[in-house]
Motif scaffolding. Sequence first.
Motif, PDB file in Angstrom:
ATOM      1  N   PHE A  64       0.828  -1.210   0.000  1.00 42.31           N
ATOM      2  CA  PHE A  64       0.000   0.000   0.000  1.00 42.31           C
ATOM      3  C   PHE A  64       0.859   1.255   0.000  1.00 42.31           C
ATOM      4  O   PHE A  64       0.619   2.199  -0.777  1.00 42.31           O
ATOM      5  N   TRP A  99       2.741   1.639  -3.488  1.00 45.61           N
ATOM      6  CA  TRP A  99       1.913   2.094  -4.603  1.00 45.61           C
ATOM      7  C   TRP A  99       1.386   3.506  -4.379  1.00 45.61           C
ATOM      8  O   TRP A  99       1.206   4.265  -5.341  1.00 45.61           O
ATOM      9  N   THR A 100       1.163   3.883  -3.133  1.00 44.91           N
ATOM     10  CA  THR A 100       0.789   5.274  -2.860  1.00 44.91           C
ATOM     11  C   THR A 100       1.932   6.211  -3.222  1.00 44.91           C
ATOM     12  O   THR A 100       1.709   7.287  -3.805  1.00 44.91           O
ATOM     13  N   PHE A 142       4.407   9.910   3.326  1.00 42.18           N
ATOM     14  CA  PHE A 142       4.573   8.507   2.950  1.00 42.18           C
ATOM     15  C   PHE A 142       6.041   8.135   2.790  1.00 42.18           C
ATOM     16  O   PHE A 142       6.428   6.988   3.061  1.00 42.18           O
TER      17      PHE A 142
END
Length: 199
Positions: free
Chosen positions: A109, A112-113, A170
């Motif tokens: 997750f 890919w973010t 992120f």
Amino acid sequence: MDQHAQYDVQAYKPIARGLHWWIALLVIIQLPLGLYMTYRGNEMPGVNEKGEPVKGVWDAVTGNLYSSHKIIGLTILLFVILRLLYRFRQGVPRPDPSVPPALTGASHFVHWTLYVLLIAVPVLGYTAISYGDYLEVFGIHLPAITVKNEDRAKEIFEWHETGAILLLVFALIHIAAAFYHRFVRKDRVVERMIPKRSV
């Protein structure tokens, strides 16, 4: 996890590792550069031609900072596209077999973010400078992809800034996860991107 546990783990190939670290380096440069250039252009105390105090200094240094930011952003976009193409063509190593599925899912997750943000942020930036007609880079005029609309440019610059903040968040999660795997779980996840030996 035993620090000395031995098991097979595949590393990323040199091209994938190289693109990963070039993108990381450029993002590390780009974020503070973006903050400083906007401060210098919009908030930094200065004086105009009449000697009156103003907010924002628009000189050759500011122009070069903005040009550099645009070039680095386009380079990041290019490198991310190349990395994704390489990933889809060559695949990726199998996950570290010692990592629980929940952690592997969380890792996917975050990765890919990051990919989405690494594409969206420069695309938004280019769209904004196109709407504002701020397309000059070191004396070269980049091609416009929109008609001029300064109000629209301001709105998209806000999206660009929000995306950059999310990218930072992120990226910090990604870095924290690497430290967690290396120093807490003491598994071999980090070796996949920085292998110490052939595996």
